[in-house]
Scaffold this motif. Sequence first.
Motif, PDB file in Angstrom:
ATOM      1  N   LYS A   1     113.257  -6.791  -8.597  1.00  0.00           N
ATOM      2  CA  LYS A   1     113.657  -8.100  -8.079  1.00  0.00           C
ATOM      3  C   LYS A   1     115.125  -8.381  -8.375  1.00  0.00           C
ATOM      4  N   PHE A   2     115.545  -8.101  -9.608  1.00  0.00           N
ATOM      5  CA  PHE A   2     116.937  -8.341 -10.002  1.00  0.00           C
ATOM      6  C   PHE A   2     117.886  -7.530  -9.132  1.00  0.00           C
ATOM      7  N   PHE A   3     117.604  -6.223  -8.997  1.00  0.00           N
ATOM      8  CA  PHE A   3     118.492  -5.360  -8.233  1.00  0.00           C
ATOM      9  C   PHE A   3     118.487  -5.735  -6.765  1.00  0.00           C
ATOM     10  N   ASP A   4     117.332  -6.117  -6.248  1.00  0.00           N
ATOM     11  CA  ASP A   4     117.233  -6.499  -4.846  1.00  0.00           C
ATOM     12  C   ASP A   4     118.044  -7.760  -4.554  1.00  0.00           C
ATOM     13  N   VAL A   5     118.024  -8.711  -5.485  1.00  0.00           N
ATOM     14  CA  VAL A   5     118.831  -9.931  -5.325  1.00  0.00           C
ATOM     15  C   VAL A   5     120.316  -9.574  -5.290  1.00  0.00           C
ATOM     16  N   LEU A   6     120.742  -8.661  -6.164  1.00  0.00           N
ATOM     17  CA  LEU A   6     122.142  -8.234  -6.164  1.00  0.00           C
ATOM     18  C   LEU A   6     122.538  -7.608  -4.829  1.00  0.00           C
ATOM     19  N   ILE A   7     121.667  -6.723  -4.306  1.00  0.00           N
ATOM     20  CA  ILE A   7     121.980  -6.026  -3.056  1.00  0.00           C
ATOM     21  C   ILE A   7     122.027  -6.994  -1.881  1.00  0.00           C
ATOM     22  N   LYS A   8     121.085  -7.932  -1.829  1.00  0.00           N
ATOM     23  CA  LYS A   8     121.055  -8.893  -0.730  1.00  0.00           C
ATOM     24  C   LYS A   8     122.267  -9.814  -0.745  1.00  0.00           C
ATOM     25  N   ASN A   9     122.893  -9.939  -1.902  1.00  0.00           N
ATOM     26  CA  ASN A   9     124.078 -10.798  -2.037  1.00  0.00           C
ATOM     27  C   ASN A   9     125.277  -9.973  -2.492  1.00  0.00           C
ATOM     28  N   LYS A  10     125.407  -8.766  -1.905  1.00  0.00           N
ATOM     29  CA  LYS A  10     126.403  -7.800  -2.361  1.00  0.00           C
ATOM     30  C   LYS A  10     127.849  -8.255  -2.194  1.00  0.00           C
ATOM     31  N   ASP A  11     128.072  -9.293  -1.401  1.00  0.00           N
ATOM     32  CA  ASP A  11     129.444  -9.752  -1.169  1.00  0.00           C
ATOM     33  C   ASP A  11     129.869 -10.878  -2.103  1.00  0.00           C
ATOM     34  N   ARG A  12     129.009 -11.217  -3.069  1.00  0.00           N
ATOM     35  CA  ARG A  12     129.351 -12.299  -3.991  1.00  0.00           C
ATOM     36  C   ARG A  12     128.624 -12.123  -5.320  1.00  0.00           C
ATOM     37  N   ALA A  13     128.998 -12.958  -6.290  1.00  0.00           N
ATOM     38  CA  ALA A  13     128.303 -12.976  -7.570  1.00  0.00           C
ATOM     39  C   ALA A  13     127.057 -13.852  -7.458  1.00  0.00           C
ATOM     40  N   VAL A  14     125.969 -13.391  -8.052  1.00  0.00           N
ATOM     41  CA  VAL A  14     124.731 -14.160  -8.087  1.00  0.00           C
ATOM     42  C   VAL A  14     124.693 -14.931  -9.406  1.00  0.00           C
ATOM     43  N   SER A  15     124.468 -16.221  -9.339  1.00  0.00           N
ATOM     44  CA  SER A  15     124.526 -17.056 -10.544  1.00  0.00           C
ATOM     45  C   SER A  15     123.300 -16.863 -11.427  1.00  0.00           C
ATOM     46  N   TYR A  16     123.475 -17.219 -12.704  1.00  0.00           N
ATOM     47  CA  TYR A  16     122.362 -17.158 -13.649  1.00  0.00           C
ATOM     48  C   TYR A  16     121.198 -18.017 -13.154  1.00  0.00           C
ATOM     49  N   GLU A  17     121.523 -19.184 -12.600  1.00  0.00           N
ATOM     50  CA  GLU A  17     120.482 -20.093 -12.141  1.00  0.00           C
ATOM     51  C   GLU A  17     119.694 -19.508 -10.972  1.00  0.00           C
ATOM     52  N   GLU A  18     120.352 -18.756 -10.106  1.00  0.00           N
ATOM     53  CA  GLU A  18     119.646 -18.104  -8.997  1.00  0.00           C
ATOM     54  C   GLU A  18     118.652 -17.075  -9.518  1.00  0.00           C
ATOM     55  N   PHE A  19     119.087 -16.270 -10.486  1.00  0.00           N
ATOM     56  CA  PHE A  19     118.157 -15.311 -11.090  1.00  0.00           C
ATOM     57  C   PHE A  19     116.990 -16.038 -11.744  1.00  0.00           C
ATOM     58  N   ASN A  20     117.310 -17.146 -12.406  1.00  0.00           N
ATOM     59  CA  ASN A  20     116.297 -17.950 -13.083  1.00  0.00           C
ATOM     60  C   ASN A  20     115.217 -18.409 -12.101  1.00  0.00           C
ATOM     61  N   GLN A  21     115.634 -18.923 -10.964  1.00  0.00           N
ATOM     62  CA  GLN A  21     114.688 -19.466  -9.988  1.00  0.00           C
ATOM     63  C   GLN A  21     113.943 -18.372  -9.226  1.00  0.00           C
ATOM     64  N   ILE A  22     114.650 -17.321  -8.833  1.00  0.00           N
ATOM     65  CA  ILE A  22     114.046 -16.284  -7.981  1.00  0.00           C
ATOM     66  C   ILE A  22     113.117 -15.371  -8.765  1.00  0.00           C
ATOM     67  N   ILE A  23     113.511 -14.991  -9.985  1.00  0.00           N
ATOM     68  CA  ILE A  23     112.750 -13.990 -10.744  1.00  0.00           C
ATOM     69  C   ILE A  23     111.819 -14.618 -11.778  1.00  0.00           C
ATOM     70  N   TRP A  24     112.332 -15.656 -12.464  1.00  0.00           N
ATOM     71  CA  TRP A  24     111.549 -16.238 -13.558  1.00  0.00           C
ATOM     72  C   TRP A  24     110.958 -17.614 -13.230  1.00  0.00           C
ATOM     73  N   GLU A  25     111.219 -18.090 -12.006  1.00  0.00           N
ATOM     74  CA  GLU A  25     110.682 -19.378 -11.553  1.00  0.00           C
ATOM     75  C   GLU A  25     110.986 -20.510 -12.533  1.00  0.00           C
ATOM     76  N   GLY A  26     112.242 -20.512 -13.036  1.00  0.00           N
ATOM     77  CA  GLY A  26     112.715 -21.606 -13.879  1.00  0.00           C
ATOM     78  C   GLY A  26     112.454 -21.441 -15.357  1.00  0.00           C
ATOM     79  N   GLU A  27     111.908 -20.284 -15.776  1.00  0.00           N
ATOM     80  CA  GLU A  27     111.565 -20.104 -17.186  1.00  0.00           C
ATOM     81  C   GLU A  27     112.303 -18.923 -17.810  1.00  0.00           C
ATOM     82  N   MET A  28     113.491 -18.628 -17.323  1.00  0.00           N
ATOM     83  CA  MET A  28     114.280 -17.506 -17.827  1.00  0.00           C
ATOM     84  C   MET A  28     114.951 -17.850 -19.143  1.00  0.00           C
TER      85      MET A  28
END
Length: 225
Positions: free
Chosen positions: A165-192
Motif C-alpha cells: 500500500k505504501f509503495f503503491d501510494v508513492l507510485i500513484k503520486n510519483k510527481d509529488r511528495a505524499v504527506s504523512y497525513e495521506e499515509f495515515n488516512q490511506i494505510i492506517w485509517e487515521g491510527e498511524m
Amino acid sequence: MRMNALKHIKILYVNDKKDKEEYFVSELKSYCNNFIQTNCSESAIKIYKEEKPEIIIYNVSFEKTSPKSFIEEIRSVNKKAQVIITTENLDKKMLYEAVRLHLIKYLIYPFNLNTLLDSLKDCIRIIDSNSSNIIKLSETLTYDKFNKTLLKNEELVSLSSKEVKFFDVLIKNKDRAVSYEEFNQIIWEGEMTKDALRSIVKDLRRKIDKSIIKNVSGIGYRVEL
C-alpha cells in the motif's frame, strides 16, 4: 470512465477450456459491440492479425498450455496490445512473466464481473494515455502498478500488505511528495504512529535501492524515478 466506452473497444476472448464458457462472457457482450470469441490460441493469433482488437482476455488452464508463446506472438504484432489473463492458478514464475511481457493483469478465480470491468478500464486508460503499467524504477527495479508486484534483479520482492500500500501510494503520486497525513488516512485509517511509518520505510529501503524512497522534510515521502 463510463461503461459505454467499452462499446467502442474491440475485445478478443480466448478460452482454452473448450468445455466451459465463463459466466462473465454474456455480460461483457452486453457492454461490447465488438466482442470476438475463440477457443484456440492458434486461431486467436490469426483473428488478432486480421481484426486487431485493442484488448485480449485469455482464459487459460496452465495444466494444458502456457500463454507465453501466444503472448509473445501477439507482442510481435503489437507491443502495446493489452492482455488480461484469467486463471485458477498463479505462481511467482508466472508473475515474473507477467511483468516481462507487460501484461495488464492476472485475474485469479474466483473474481466478479466488477473486478474484470475495472481491469478493462485500466486497459482503456493505458490505450488512451499511450503509457504502460510497467514502471522502470532503476536498472535493477521494475514495478507493475496494476498487479502491484515489484521485481529486483528479475526476482519478485516479498512485500507485506502495508508495504504494498505504501509503495503503491508513492507510485500513484510519483510527481509529488505524499504527506504523512495521506499515509495515515490511506494505510492506517487515521491510527498511524510515526514509528509504524518509519518501520515501513526502513524495511522497504532494506529490500530495494535506498535512493528510491526520499524523505521530504516536514512533508512526507516521495519516490525518486
